[in-house]
Design an enzyme around this catalytic site. Structure first.
Site, PDB file in Angstrom:
ATOM      1  N   GLU A 143     -18.446  21.798 -22.111  1.00  0.00           N
ATOM      2  CA  GLU A 143     -18.784  23.066 -22.756  1.00  0.00           C
ATOM      3  C   GLU A 143     -20.291  23.157 -23.017  1.00  0.00           C
ATOM      4  OE1 GLU A 143     -16.669  23.629 -26.416  1.00  0.00           O
ATOM      5  OE2 GLU A 143     -17.260  25.730 -26.597  1.00  0.00           O
ATOM      6  N   GLY A 182     -16.275  29.191 -33.054  1.00  0.00           N
ATOM      7  CA  GLY A 182     -15.426  29.298 -34.227  1.00  0.00           C
ATOM      8  C   GLY A 182     -14.922  27.927 -34.680  1.00  0.00           C
ATOM      9  N   ALA A 183     -14.730  27.009 -33.720  1.00  0.00           N
ATOM     10  CA  ALA A 183     -14.162  25.708 -34.078  1.00  0.00           C
ATOM     11  C   ALA A 183     -15.044  24.518 -33.724  1.00  0.00           C
ATOM     12  CB  ALA A 183     -12.789  25.538 -33.421  1.00  0.00           C
ATOM     13  N   SER A 184     -16.035  24.705 -32.845  1.00  0.00           N
ATOM     14  CA  SER A 184     -16.958  23.597 -32.560  1.00  0.00           C
ATOM     15  C   SER A 184     -18.356  24.143 -32.297  1.00  0.00           C
ATOM     16  CB  SER A 184     -16.476  22.774 -31.358  1.00  0.00           C
ATOM     17  OG  SER A 184     -16.696  23.462 -30.160  1.00  0.00           O
ATOM     18  N   THR A 185     -19.324  23.225 -32.363  1.00  0.00           N
ATOM     19  CA  THR A 185     -20.706  23.620 -32.070  1.00  0.00           C
ATOM     20  C   THR A 185     -21.304  22.610 -31.097  1.00  0.00           C
ATOM     21  OG1 THR A 185     -22.800  24.335 -33.059  1.00  0.00           O
ATOM     22  CG2 THR A 185     -21.774  22.410 -34.056  1.00  0.00           C
ATOM     23  N   GLN A 186     -22.156  23.065 -30.192  1.00  0.00           N
ATOM     24  CA  GLN A 186     -22.736  22.206 -29.160  1.00  0.00           C
ATOM     25  C   GLN A 186     -24.265  22.265 -29.190  1.00  0.00           C
ATOM     26  OE1 GLN A 186     -19.004  22.829 -28.849  1.00  0.00           O
ATOM     27  NE2 GLN A 186     -20.035  24.536 -27.907  1.00  0.00           N
TER      28      GLN A 186
HETATM   29  N1  LIG Z   1     -19.744  40.452 -34.079  1.00  0.00           N
HETATM   30  C1  LIG Z   1     -19.641  39.372 -34.831  1.00  0.00           C
HETATM   31  N2  LIG Z   1     -20.334  39.259 -35.981  1.00  0.00           N
HETATM   32  C2  LIG Z   1     -20.251  38.165 -36.730  1.00  0.00           C
HETATM   33  N3  LIG Z   1     -19.506  37.093 -36.435  1.00  0.00           N
HETATM   34  C3  LIG Z   1     -18.792  37.138 -35.318  1.00  0.00           C
HETATM   35  C4  LIG Z   1     -18.820  38.273 -34.446  1.00  0.00           C
HETATM   36  N4  LIG Z   1     -17.994  38.021 -33.397  1.00  0.00           N
HETATM   37  C5  LIG Z   1     -17.489  36.787 -33.607  1.00  0.00           C
HETATM   38  N5  LIG Z   1     -17.947  36.259 -34.753  1.00  0.00           N
HETATM   39  C6  LIG Z   1     -17.640  34.932 -35.310  1.00  0.00           C
HETATM   40  O1  LIG Z   1     -18.552  34.013 -34.730  1.00  0.00           O
HETATM   41  C7  LIG Z   1     -17.920  32.755 -34.527  1.00  0.00           C
HETATM   42  C8  LIG Z   1     -18.121  32.348 -33.105  1.00  0.00           C
HETATM   43  O2  LIG Z   1     -17.502  33.264 -32.253  1.00  0.00           O
HETATM   44  P1  LIG Z   1     -17.266  32.870 -30.739  1.00  0.00           P
HETATM   45  O3  LIG Z   1     -16.557  33.985 -30.089  1.00  0.00           O
HETATM   46  O4  LIG Z   1     -18.542  32.376 -30.174  1.00  0.00           O
HETATM   47  O5  LIG Z   1     -16.283  31.607 -30.942  1.00  0.00           O
HETATM   48  P2  LIG Z   1     -15.140  31.081 -29.962  1.00  0.00           P
HETATM   49  O6  LIG Z   1     -15.676  31.050 -28.588  1.00  0.00           O
HETATM   50  O7  LIG Z   1     -13.900  31.866 -30.168  1.00  0.00           O
HETATM   51  O8  LIG Z   1     -14.894  29.607 -30.537  1.00  0.00           O
HETATM   52  P3  LIG Z   1     -15.049  28.178 -29.827  1.00  0.00           P
HETATM   53  O9  LIG Z   1     -16.232  28.267 -28.911  1.00  0.00           O
HETATM   54  O10 LIG Z   1     -15.288  27.212 -30.945  1.00  0.00           O
HETATM   55  O11 LIG Z   1     -13.769  27.919 -29.109  1.00  0.00           O
HETATM   56  C9  LIG Z   1     -16.471  32.938 -34.932  1.00  0.00           C
HETATM   57  O12 LIG Z   1     -16.335  32.414 -36.232  1.00  0.00           O
HETATM   58  C10 LIG Z   1     -16.264  34.429 -34.936  1.00  0.00           C
HETATM   59  O13 LIG Z   1     -15.308  34.815 -35.905  1.00  0.00           O
HETATM   60 CA   LIG Z   2     -17.116  29.669 -27.431  1.00  0.00          CA
END
Ligand SMILES: Nc1ncnc2c1ncn2[C@@H]1O[C@H](COP(=O)(O)OP(=O)(O)OP(=O)(O)O)[C@@H](O)[C@H]1O
Ligand SMILES: [Ca+2]
Length: 482
Positions: A143, A182-186
């Site tokens: 990722e 939402g669940a991990s950071t890289q």
């Molecule tokens: N428009 C927005 N404004 C603020 N926060 C947002 C917005 N859209 C998504 N988020 C929040 O930002 C965070 C990251 O969202 P993102 O879609 O990048 O995560 P993800 O790809 O679903 O998670 P992961 O990569 O960990 O599997 C999440 O906590 C999500 O709820």
């Molecule tokens: Ca993601």
């Protein structure tokens, strides 16, 4: 002649090839369609984003309890892809699904459910006319590395098209990638330093260049899981009472939730009471206290004991950050919210701190006036901002010099920044290990004409030289007779 004779790169109208990636994140799924000219030589940096579609509802892992629901959630976007891509290209269009930290967590708590969800989304995609290439859970290293590939591909740091009609290596340093999901950071960046933990090292060979990357993915450090862990930590440290004070929620703001919604994740296992009523309600009372918020968020990291020469946190090795970075996903959302609500341009560590502190002391109504469209997220921005500050400044050790070199953005050109593009480029033949050479070609007619003219000119010159020589001899002969 070369300037006037028309050259042709293509014999027919180009047309495009397409590729689809489903980014099955923990919080939601996005479908990206990419395209590139059908006639172009592989690997010549011409892949662009055609369109994107965001699936309504949660990530595929959130449908664990409902069989078939995860697959069904993808229908609208897959139907859209059928319309977005020309019919004659459907069967030639590869489609990949990559799942990230939400599915990694589900795989930890229930490997059977995770496998079942992957299988059902796989079947769903196969019911569409595209060329199915598989549904997989990406590792944290993949990722991070694919995110880095995307960033540098979009910035044309691998190869660039020059005005003389050739692809060349721009010889620029690459840019690091920071992804907060939402669940991990890289965190991923190229480094010359020794990477003391082999798990965090990745060697890439692209366009004839070797890249040595440091990459680490922190599971449970994505924004949603951090907010959950913070609540769990607060509940535990306040003795598991029915009502707790949350220093990162706006003062006067109340919320009631079920205990199960906090302890339903492997990320909160260490805070879980030995026995509890999962349906019991918990009242959370905001106090908007920046200093207390800072200390509570700091406590969900572990900064002590490092088995290597240096660590970011949680006993994870990290070399010194170097060069420029692009920070996307929730790094971008938090950064742009801070700038919008406080009016502070967040370019330095102290500006980040000042902006976070300002947001943490605002009331819910003040926040609502400034960002009414974000009502459901407002209570969490103080905690998220404080988390981003600790992660970047204390964890990754960005400082006065390196922090200003981070660019917070969600798009580069027309493409969304994330791992999806890098994933497709790497799994298809669009990202070669060796350097690509591309030359302008002449049409056979023009080539023949030029060759004919060249031979004609050569003959004319030879004849001319021969005639001159003969004339010289004749002249010389007549002189001697005089
Ligand atoms: N428009 C927005 N404004 C603020 N926060 C947002 C917005 N859209 C998504 N988020 C929040 O930002 C965070 C990251 O969202 P993102 O879609 O990048 O995560 P993800 O790809 O679903 O998670 P992961 O990569 O960990 O599997 C999440 O906590 C999500 O709820
Ligand atoms: Ca993601």
């Amino acid at each position: 002649l070369l300037l006037t004779i028309p050259t042709e790169d293509v014999q027919e109208p180009p047309g495009f090839m397409y590729g689809i990636v489903l980014d099955a994140g923990s919080s939601h799924t996005a479908l990206y369609i990419y395209k590139w000219p059908a006639d172009k030589q592989n690997g010549t940096g011409v892949v662009t984003q055609h369109s994107e579609c965001h699936v309504k509802g949660g990530g595929i892992s959130s449908y664990a309890a409902k069989q078939g629901a995860a697959a069904q959630s993808l229908e609208t976007c897959l139907d859209q892809a059928v319309k977005d891509i020309p019919k004659e290209r459907h069967q030639l269009t590869p489609v990949y699904l990559g799942a990230t930290a939400g599915m990694r967590l589900l795989h930890i708590s229930s490997p059977e459910l995770a496998a079942q969800i992957l299988q059902e989304v796989g079947y769903k995609i196969q019911s569409y006319p595209f060329s199915y290439q598989g549904a997989a859970i990406l590792s944290g290293q993949e990722e991070g590395a694919y995110g880095w590939v995307t960033v540098n591909y979009l910035l044309e740091n691998f190869i660039k098209y020059g005005f003389v009609g050739r692809w060349f290596s721009p010889g620029r340093p690459t840019v690091g990638a920071l992804d907060l999901g939402g669940a991990s950071t890289q965190i991923t960046f190229a480094t010359q330093e020794e990477v003391e933990d082999g798990h965090d090292m990745m060697k890439l060979h692209l366009y004839g260049q070797k890249y040595s990357l440091y990459t680490h993915s922190f599971l449970c450090y994505g924004q949603d899981q951090v907010l959950k862990r913070l609540l769990a930590h607060i509940v535990k440290s306040q003795g598991y009472s029915e009502s707790v004070t949350h220093p990162c929620y706006p003062a006067g703001h109340n919320r009631t939730l079920k205990l199960n919604s906090i302890f339903n994740s492997p990320c909160t296992a260490e805070y879980k009471p030995s026995s509890y009523n999962s349906q019991a309600s918990l009242t959370v009372q905001g106090s908007g206290h920046y200093e207390h918020c800072l200390s509570n968020v700091s406590e969900i990291f572990s900064f002590d004991s490092c088995p290597f020469s240096q660590c970011s946190f949680d006993k994870v090795f990290q070399p010194n950050v170097t060069g420029s970075f692009m920070a996307f996903s929730a790094f971008f959302y938090v950064h742009s919210f801070l700038q919008h609500t406080t009016g502070i341009t967040v370019k330095t560590p102290s500006q980040l701190e000042e902006a976070a502190q300002t947001v943490c002391t605002m009331t819910f109504n003040q926040l609502l006036l400034l960002a009414p469209q974000q009502k459901s997220r407002l209570q969490d921005y103080c905690a998220s901002s404080v988390f981003v500050k600790i992660l970047m400044l204390r964890g990754y050790s960005f400082d006065e010099t390196s922090f200003p070199r981070i660019s917070f953005q969600k798009k580069a050109g027309d493409a969304s920044v994330g791992w999806a593009l890098g994933y497709m480029l790497s799994l298809s033949s669009l990202l070669p290990a060796e350097t690509v050479g591309l030359r302008k070609a002449l049409t056979p007619g023009a080539w023949g004409t030029l060759l004919f003219l060249f031979v004609l000119q050569l003959t004319a010159v030879l004849v001319f030289i021969l005639l001159r020589a003969c004339a010289g001899k004749k002249k010389g002969g007549s002189e001697s007779t005089i």
